[in-house]
Design an enzyme around this catalytic site. Sequence first.
Site, PDB file in Angstrom:
ATOM      1  N   ASP A  94       0.852  -1.189   0.000  1.00  0.00           N
ATOM      2  CA  ASP A  94       0.000   0.000   0.000  1.00  0.00           C
ATOM      3  C   ASP A  94       0.887   1.239   0.000  1.00  0.00           C
ATOM      4  O   ASP A  94       2.118   1.131   0.069  1.00  0.00           O
ATOM      5  CB  ASP A  94      -0.959  -0.025   1.206  1.00  0.00           C
ATOM      6  N   SER A  95       0.263   2.400  -0.068  1.00  0.00           N
ATOM      7  CA  SER A  95       1.053   3.632  -0.209  1.00  0.00           C
ATOM      8  C   SER A  95       1.676   4.065   1.112  1.00  0.00           C
ATOM      9  O   SER A  95       2.611   4.843   1.133  1.00  0.00           O
ATOM     10  CB  SER A  95       0.146   4.752  -0.702  1.00  0.00           C
ATOM     11  N   GLY A  96       1.146   3.568   2.199  1.00  0.00           N
ATOM     12  CA  GLY A  96       1.633   4.008   3.500  1.00  0.00           C
ATOM     13  C   GLY A  96       0.799   5.124   4.076  1.00  0.00           C
ATOM     14  O   GLY A  96       0.838   5.382   5.276  1.00  0.00           O
ATOM     15  N   GLY A  97       0.048   5.789   3.219  1.00  0.00           N
ATOM     16  CA  GLY A  97      -0.739   6.934   3.675  1.00  0.00           C
ATOM     17  C   GLY A  97      -1.914   6.527   4.541  1.00  0.00           C
ATOM     18  O   GLY A  97      -2.161   7.127   5.584  1.00  0.00           O
ATOM     19  N   PHE A  98      -2.562   5.470   4.124  1.00  0.00           N
ATOM     20  CA  PHE A  98      -3.763   5.030   4.829  1.00  0.00           C
ATOM     21  C   PHE A  98      -3.495   4.746   6.301  1.00  0.00           C
ATOM     22  O   PHE A  98      -4.225   5.170   7.175  1.00  0.00           O
ATOM     23  CB  PHE A  98      -4.323   3.788   4.142  1.00  0.00           C
ATOM     24  N   GLN A 192     -11.217   7.682  -5.465  1.00  0.00           N
ATOM     25  CA  GLN A 192     -11.802   8.259  -4.252  1.00  0.00           C
ATOM     26  C   GLN A 192     -13.072   9.008  -4.632  1.00  0.00           C
ATOM     27  O   GLN A 192     -13.500   8.960  -5.773  1.00  0.00           O
ATOM     28  CB  GLN A 192     -10.776   9.189  -3.572  1.00  0.00           C
ATOM     29  N   ASP A 269      -8.417  -7.283  -0.110  1.00  0.00           N
ATOM     30  CA  ASP A 269      -7.452  -7.501   0.973  1.00  0.00           C
ATOM     31  C   ASP A 269      -8.121  -7.124   2.280  1.00  0.00           C
ATOM     32  O   ASP A 269      -8.995  -6.250   2.303  1.00  0.00           O
ATOM     33  CB  ASP A 269      -6.219  -6.615   0.801  1.00  0.00           C
ATOM     34  N   CYS A 307     -14.286 -28.748   5.169  1.00  0.00           N
ATOM     35  CA  CYS A 307     -12.983 -28.150   4.869  1.00  0.00           C
ATOM     36  C   CYS A 307     -11.906 -29.232   4.819  1.00  0.00           C
ATOM     37  O   CYS A 307     -11.885 -30.147   5.639  1.00  0.00           O
ATOM     38  CB  CYS A 307     -12.643 -27.103   5.923  1.00  0.00           C
ATOM     39  N   CYS A 309      -8.630 -28.562   4.982  1.00  0.00           N
ATOM     40  CA  CYS A 309      -7.346 -28.013   5.440  1.00  0.00           C
ATOM     41  C   CYS A 309      -6.709 -28.890   6.514  1.00  0.00           C
ATOM     42  O   CYS A 309      -7.368 -29.732   7.123  1.00  0.00           O
ATOM     43  CB  CYS A 309      -7.509 -26.571   5.926  1.00  0.00           C
ATOM     44  N   CYS A 312      -8.667 -28.773   9.890  1.00  0.00           N
ATOM     45  CA  CYS A 312      -9.951 -29.479   9.943  1.00  0.00           C
ATOM     46  C   CYS A 312      -9.777 -30.985   9.777  1.00  0.00           C
ATOM     47  O   CYS A 312     -10.582 -31.763  10.278  1.00  0.00           O
ATOM     48  CB  CYS A 312     -10.903 -28.918   8.900  1.00  0.00           C
ATOM     49  N   HIS A 337      -6.559 -22.119   9.030  1.00  0.00           N
ATOM     50  CA  HIS A 337      -7.887 -22.487   8.523  1.00  0.00           C
ATOM     51  C   HIS A 337      -8.572 -21.308   7.833  1.00  0.00           C
ATOM     52  O   HIS A 337      -9.126 -21.446   6.745  1.00  0.00           O
ATOM     53  CB  HIS A 337      -8.786 -23.025   9.638  1.00  0.00           C
TER      54      HIS A 337
HETATM   55 ZN   LIG Z   1     -10.204 -25.934   7.770  1.00  0.00          ZN
END
Ligand SMILES: [Zn+2]
Lengths: 394, 400
Positions: A94-98, A192, A269, A307, A309, A312, A337
């Site tokens: 990111d720009s760092g500004g946020f 924006q 994100d 799931c 994973c 799980c 998970h």
């Molecule tokens: Zn899972």
Amino acid sequence: VRTMALRFEVLGRFNRARAAQLTLPHFVCQTPLFMPVGTQGTIKGLTTSQLKDIGCQIILGNTYHLELRPGSELIDELGGLHKFMNWPRAMLTDSGGFQMVVSLLHLADITEKGVTFQSPVDGKPMLLTPEESIQIQNKIGADIIMALDDVVKTTITGPRVEEAMYRTLRWIDRCIAAHKRPNEQNLFGIVQGGLDPVLRDICVRGLVDRNLPGYAIGGLAGGEEKDSFWRVVAQCTSNLPEDKPRYVMGVGYPLDIVVCSALGADMYDCVYPTRTARFGTALVPEGVLKLKHKVMADDVRPIDPECTCMVCKNYTRAYIHSLVTKDAMGSQLLSYHNLFYMMRLSRDLHTSIIKGCFPECFPKGDVPEWVCNAMEVAGVDISACCLPLSSSQD
Amino acid sequence: MKFAVKAWSKGGRARTGVLQLGSCPIPIETPSLLLSTRKGLPIFIAPDLLPSLPSPDSHLLQISPLHFLEGPSPKTISNIGGLHEMLGLHNYGFAAAPRDSMVCLPVSEKSNHIGASFETPGGRLLIKPADYVEMVSSLKPNVWASLADEVPAYVSAKRNRTSVDRTIHWLDDCISLDPAGGSSVFGAIVGGSSIEERIRCAQEVAKRNVSGYWIGGFGLGESMDERPSLLNEVVENLPKERPRQICGLGLPEEILQGVAAGIDLFDSTYIYHLTLGGFALTFPLDRTERHFSDCHLSDTTGSDNAKINLRATIYRKDTSPIVDGCSCYTCQNHTRAYINHLINVHEMLAQILLEIHNTHHYLLFFRKIREAIEEGEFDHFCQEFVNGRRDYVAMVAACS
Ligand SMILES: [Zn+2]
Ligand SMILES: [Zn+2]
């Protein structure tokens, strides 16, 4: 023609929704996609090999934090962030500004020059200009870098919103001019304009004129009404070019991602999946599962029986319950998970768009009003999902 | 559980052996390190990263049943099917003992004839033999130590005698309460710094039908010099054909001391403390490579020729792995500079990577010990190691 370091090929559509292949310098990604946030050069509690196993294609680094420690100077000297943290796949900064505006709001002051904030190290005033943001990001070396924008909270109205939008447009030219690595890094502009359709429209047009490699929709996911939120996304996506990726910043709730994808967005994100994991919450198809809750203490089922994973496949809710918020392993396993869940969601969106069965991605049961409204605009018939007894094979 | 002694050091008590546990398909060679766990899983190493550690060396885990006082309940653990099932670690062996030297420590002044008191994450608790056996029965570890009344070295002779009486009494309780009849019990041996009490306890425990021995009461304030004679007397009074586990010895020198006395199994709380402190083990494992680090490493951060402190700013730009040529996951993938950064910004990945490297390094140290014993070189090995450290200390003193 400006050079670009990405290729964006739409592989399939479902009305406004699209499934694409996004080729970045470090990885060929499939969209829609979710980017986990690795603020300080690591996704909390997970190794890069685990991130690969989970299926992460691109991760996000926070410029503000990385500049503080270890510093872009050092990252550059050691060969860039990819090498520093040993992440071979794609990356976005990111720009760092946020971070400065949101985390340190009372300390930040935005002028035409840039964002002035008080240094957390020595308290001295520091200025982040669009040029510096890009310089820092050029040193960090991510596949996608973000323009410094003038962010205002969506809950703010009046002339400040207009000022911020125009300033964002003025700053994009300074960012473009400062960008030294256009062949290796893609500069995304950020739309924006708050909740004002006229301002958003001016900003979209202004950015599209600059022919950037990709566009982000910023200033959302900040506490606005859901109906306002999706309308801004819908408006922006309909006016952004078809052949460029569209990134909705800060969006990470599974349902929001499905809705935005239906409206034609590609990238997301959010810290939510990993942050909520640290507080003991797991993402499941039905919504969330609070592992801290007493009823989990004797529940011998996996977090999500569907799931596949590592967590799980091996662990019961009862065992995870005993770990969460007490032992490091609790947040490690839940983060694993939750990210796996987000990656599966991204994959499901991609394949369902290609196969033409996109409505199946919607959670079954009660669909909130705002989602129904958004889907009418998106041209996605989710009536089958709204019926309580409908089967997913319909 | 099956145990067999393979080789003895020349004229000494040190020995190598083979430990076969029902759940472990490959036998574990001893002397061996037991990985520390929190509720059964390594503290920072997630289960999918465990297979990257040397195998089968890393397949022996230490657990404290007291960790599960926070849950799941014994009933739920039984429903799940015990430790192996609950942790998804079917090919691993578990050795249970109440004390873990990290978060569960004995509080001798609060223990009484009913049970032993421990400081636990859930507060101070009095554990009775019946409670303990219930926990163990639901967990189903491969082996487990009986409940001991451990006391620090400074207690009175009377208190020390009481602790031996209680520990033997509780061993009988544990055996009679155990539905499996004590078939996988390691009898706990205490006795503090008293040779007589150590002998008395060892002899009493040796009379019982146990499958091994858990030697407690060390690392509780006794001096390093008095340890060899205490350990030798204990071991002297134990049958040779059964495994001996010890709690509270962790430093490389302490491990060597224990091995020399004939101990087979060691806990790894040393790794845990190193990892939390930002330390990485770096001592040479190959005897031909034994050399000394440069003087500049002897900064104030506690680095020495056994370990480095990755918190130190000299590692900020150090793009080398922790140990050149180390085959662990951390060294194969990450630099000192990255770990230094992770420590600086308080990221958990620092501990994950350090625990992986430190465990890997220590497991290989144990391999070298076994090799030395089998080659009849154990005394030489110990001497070289200790001399290396002494020379280093002398060199640092000369440099400063
Ligand atoms: Zn899972
Ligand atoms: Zn290593």
